[in-house]
Design a protein around this motif. Structure first.
Motif, PDB file in Angstrom:
ATOM      1  N   TYR A   1       0.843  -1.199   0.000  1.00 10.20           N
ATOM      2  CA  TYR A   1       0.000   0.000   0.000  1.00 10.20           C
ATOM      3  C   TYR A   1       0.882   1.255   0.000  1.00 10.20           C
ATOM      4  O   TYR A   1       1.879   1.327   0.722  1.00 10.20           O
ATOM      5  CB  TYR A   1      -0.897   0.036   1.229  1.00 10.20           C
ATOM      6  CG  TYR A   1      -2.109  -0.866   1.174  1.00 10.20           C
ATOM      7  CD1 TYR A   1      -2.606  -1.357  -0.031  1.00 10.20           C
ATOM      8  CD2 TYR A   1      -2.786  -1.211   2.345  1.00 10.20           C
ATOM      9  CE1 TYR A   1      -3.730  -2.173  -0.065  1.00 10.20           C
ATOM     10  CE2 TYR A   1      -3.918  -2.029   2.320  1.00 10.20           C
ATOM     11  CZ  TYR A   1      -4.374  -2.509   1.114  1.00 10.20           C
ATOM     12  OH  TYR A   1      -5.490  -3.314   1.077  1.00 10.20           O
TER      13      TYR A   1
ATOM     14  N   SER B   1      -9.586   0.370   3.442  1.00  6.60           N
ATOM     15  CA  SER B   1      -8.444   0.110   2.560  1.00  6.60           C
ATOM     16  C   SER B   1      -8.334   1.270   1.565  1.00  6.60           C
ATOM     17  O   SER B   1      -9.197   2.139   1.523  1.00  6.60           O
ATOM     18  CB  SER B   1      -8.656  -1.211   1.808  1.00  6.60           C
ATOM     19  OG  SER B   1      -9.545  -1.028   0.709  1.00  6.60           O
TER      20      SER B   1
ATOM     21  N   PHE C   1      -3.346   6.745   3.323  1.00  7.28           N
ATOM     22  CA  PHE C   1      -3.332   6.072   2.032  1.00  7.28           C
ATOM     23  C   PHE C   1      -3.248   7.106   0.906  1.00  7.28           C
ATOM     24  O   PHE C   1      -3.911   8.138   0.949  1.00  7.28           O
ATOM     25  CB  PHE C   1      -4.585   5.227   1.834  1.00  7.28           C
ATOM     26  CG  PHE C   1      -4.691   4.041   2.742  1.00  7.28           C
ATOM     27  CD1 PHE C   1      -3.622   3.177   2.932  1.00  7.28           C
ATOM     28  CD2 PHE C   1      -5.883   3.765   3.417  1.00  7.28           C
ATOM     29  CE1 PHE C   1      -3.713   2.070   3.760  1.00  7.28           C
ATOM     30  CE2 PHE C   1      -6.003   2.663   4.245  1.00  7.28           C
ATOM     31  CZ  PHE C   1      -4.912   1.821   4.422  1.00  7.28           C
TER      32      PHE C   1
ATOM     33  N   CYS D   1      -9.730   5.600  -1.430  1.00 12.96           N
ATOM     34  CA  CYS D   1      -9.558   5.592   0.015  1.00 12.96           C
ATOM     35  C   CYS D   1     -10.480   6.656   0.609  1.00 12.96           C
ATOM     36  O   CYS D   1     -10.861   7.623  -0.068  1.00 12.96           O
ATOM     37  CB  CYS D   1      -8.110   5.887   0.401  1.00 12.96           C
ATOM     38  SG  CYS D   1      -7.491   7.486  -0.201  1.00 12.96           S
TER      39      CYS D   1
END
Length: 304
Positions: A91, A280, A131, A145
């Protein structure tokens, strides 16, 4: 969706919501003259980074948290989670410290339960990383995100355009234990006598809640709202012909926990679109669910 994309890109992890708060204040200032009712905008040091919009003679308050999950740099290459982000090696994380802008890679060692970053230098301790935003839109979905909860904020701003009577409360810290809704709820109850709330947040796609089948009215999560209040909301959704789904969960929570635990008699109900790939960089929501979320909020704020 341009506004939603902009909201998703703003750095505002729990405890450092200042940038998003300032963005919202600027947005509200430039757009409120076009809204059906001009709200009173309440903010300042006594509200930290929270914002209240007061429309007409309010009966119901909408709570939408503006913070996100993320990570705090510890010592060396270590990371500590802010809230409950998904942890997957690869990520992309972004942020900034005194030495400049940062784009690094998350690394998670499952065996050691060790969370670190990969970067060409050591990042200053205490730096927050979030993120990297990759906003994707199709005819049917949006994916990014932080749709949790920038989509809840976006929805509240759509409702603000035609709202005549009500309160919209933008709060902080929800993803990491809460803390702001308690004093917002106290102020709202004592100043305006409002004691019924809607939680404008994003929930989960599960075996019983499906993408594209309508906004979710939650009957319970780890907490249980007062049944008579929730039934009133379900009945209004039925009468309006708005697509909705009923959710029953035994875990999870929202800003509602501070309302339920407060010393004031708040009624509350979580009403929001469901998303997949929760917490996520790839959260995804169906546009039909977004449309029904906004539509239902408009009905509820008028009828409740």
């Amino acid at each position: 969706m341009e506004l939603l994309e902009q909201l998703c890109k703003i750095h505002a992890p729990s405890g450092n919501e200042k940038k998003l708060s300032e963005y919202l204040l600027n947005y509200i200032e430039s757009h409120k003259v076009q809204w059906k009712t001009m709200p009173t905008v309440v903010y300042g040091d006594e509200f930290q980074d929270c914002i209240l919009l007061i429309f007409g003679k309010p009966r119901t308050a909408v709570f939408a948290h503006i913070d996100s999950i993320g990570f705090t740099v510890r010592y060396g290459k270590q990371l500590v989670r802010i809230g409950g982000p998904e942890m997957e090696t690869g990520y992309k994380l972004v942020g900034a410290d005194a030495q400049g802008e940062i784009e690094c890679t998350l690394h998670y060692n499952e065996e050691e339960h060790e969370l670190t970053y990969e970067f060409d230098r050591e990042i200053e301790r205490g730096t927050e990383l979030v993120f990297k935003c990759d906003f994707r839109e199709t005819e049917e979905t949006v994916q990014s995100c932080y749709l949790d909860n920038r989509l809840g904020v976006w929805s509240a701003l759509q409702v603000a355009e035609t709202l005549e009577n009500g309160i919209i409360a933008f709060g902080c810290w929800e993803e990491h234990g809460g803390g702001s809704v308690a004093y917002l709820a106290k102020y709202i109850y004592e100043q305006y006598g409002v004691k019924q709330a809607l939680i404008s947040d994003i929930t989960w796609v599960t075996e019983g809640v499906h993408a594209g089948q309508g906004v979710v009215i939650s009957l319970r999560d780890s907490l249980i709202p007062r049944r008579s209040y929730v039934q009133k909301i379900v009945q209004l959704a039925k009468e309006a012909g708005i697509a909705y789904q009923l959710e029953v969960e035994g875990s999870g929570g929202s800003d509602a926990k501070e309302l339920q635990h407060s010393a004031y008699p708040w009624d509350w109900c979580f009403v929001g679109a469901p998303e997949d790939h929760v917490h996520s960089p790839n959260e995804i929501v169906h546009k039909k669910d977004i449309e029904s979320m906004v539509a239902l909020y408009k009905v509820l704020m008028e009828k409740l």
